[in-house]
Enzyme design. Sequence first.
Site: not given
Ligand code: ACO
Length: 328
Positions: A112, A253, A283
């Site tokens: 990214c 980004h 993204n």
């Molecule tokens: N819908 C519903 N529930 C979901 C989903 C979904 N799409 N995805 C995950 N969950 C659930 C999980 O299973 C988990 O359930 P559990 O507690 O029963 O186990 C719960 O939601 C919380 O999961 P987390 O992964 O802790 O959720 P979080 O609040 O961290 O959000 C997210 C997840 C949005 C991916 C966040 O961690 C994030 O944005 N991280 C950064 C990712 C990123 O920016 N990546 C790109 C950078 S690298 C690049 O750009 C190439």
Amino acid sequence: MQSIIFKGLGRYLPETRVTNEVLSQRVDTSDEWIRTRTGIGERRIAQAHETVTFMGTQAAQQALEQAGLKAEQIDLLIVATMSPEMLTPSTACLIQKHLGTRGGAFDIQAACSGFVYALDIATQMLRSGAYQHILVIGTEKLSSFIDWEDRSTCVLFGDGAGAAVLGTLAQTGVGILKNTLGADGQGAGCFEIPAGGSLRPACQQTLSNRDHYIKMNGRELFKTIVPLLEQETLRFLTAQNLTLADIDWIIPHQANVRILESLCKRLDYPMEQVFLNLEHYGNTSAASIPLALMEALEQKKVLPGQTLLLMAFGAGLTWGFSLIKWPL
Ligand code: ACO
């Protein structure tokens, strides 16, 4: 002394919009979860003919038109992508075939952060005096690498392309003032496509393990990226004798609105001065910054004379900043 400026910008967005509601019919998720955790409402998904080459070429043609230049006036073509058409030849060469640019053409892979990495390479090459016009393209078809059964990743990404023609202006103190790049391979495991490279070539087992798809530790990335961006933003600005009060707009980004909100809180920087469009596109990796910059200009949010900070971060881990004074 010459300045390095953006002479033209262009973009391509696939026609097909996929809303959160549509995704929630496919995997166990909801519009409410996706919006509150990420800020994303819909994304564009490319159809078969909308390849990274096609999208990159379309974006480049628009950027050339805006710059008032012909492809033959481009000395160098740099493509940033983490979803290349194939491992070899480079997507840059495939786009070159359509455009007919002169000089070299190559891909860079910084996930990214790719667009800002490419921007820095182009800036240095233009400064050297050996090049006159460089075309930089960020083009991504991440939908080809998404596991559509994995709700934790499939809701995050979208397809698209953005392009910029860079050139020089006989005036000092405008355009791209300074760039910086960073990487920390300790974080490499947070985001990977484990198979399909030379380490684990495609075989029946990699296919059945779904190892050709993006695997991401979102929680770890989130925890790492926010303090890292805080530290690197301050380091970069301090080195230029600037503070955040000098920055009119951050063009980041577009990964997750919560990352940016947490960052702004730590930096005490107003979210109103962070340009966002991820609600519509998700993204789009290396395409996200040029897509955001172009929209910010079209919406007349970014105005001539303002100072911008392009802020990239992504897998690798990689990051990069570009300090720009938009020419009058
Ligand atoms: N819908 C519903 N529930 C979901 C989903 C979904 N799409 N995805 C995950 N969950 C659930 C999980 O299973 C988990 O359930 P559990 O507690 O029963 O186990 C719960 O939601 C919380 O999961 P987390 O992964 O802790 O959720 P979080 O609040 O961290 O959000 C997210 C997840 C949005 C991916 C966040 O961690 C994030 O944005 N991280 C950064 C990712 C990123 O920016 N990546 C790109 C950078 S690298 C690049 O750009 C190439």
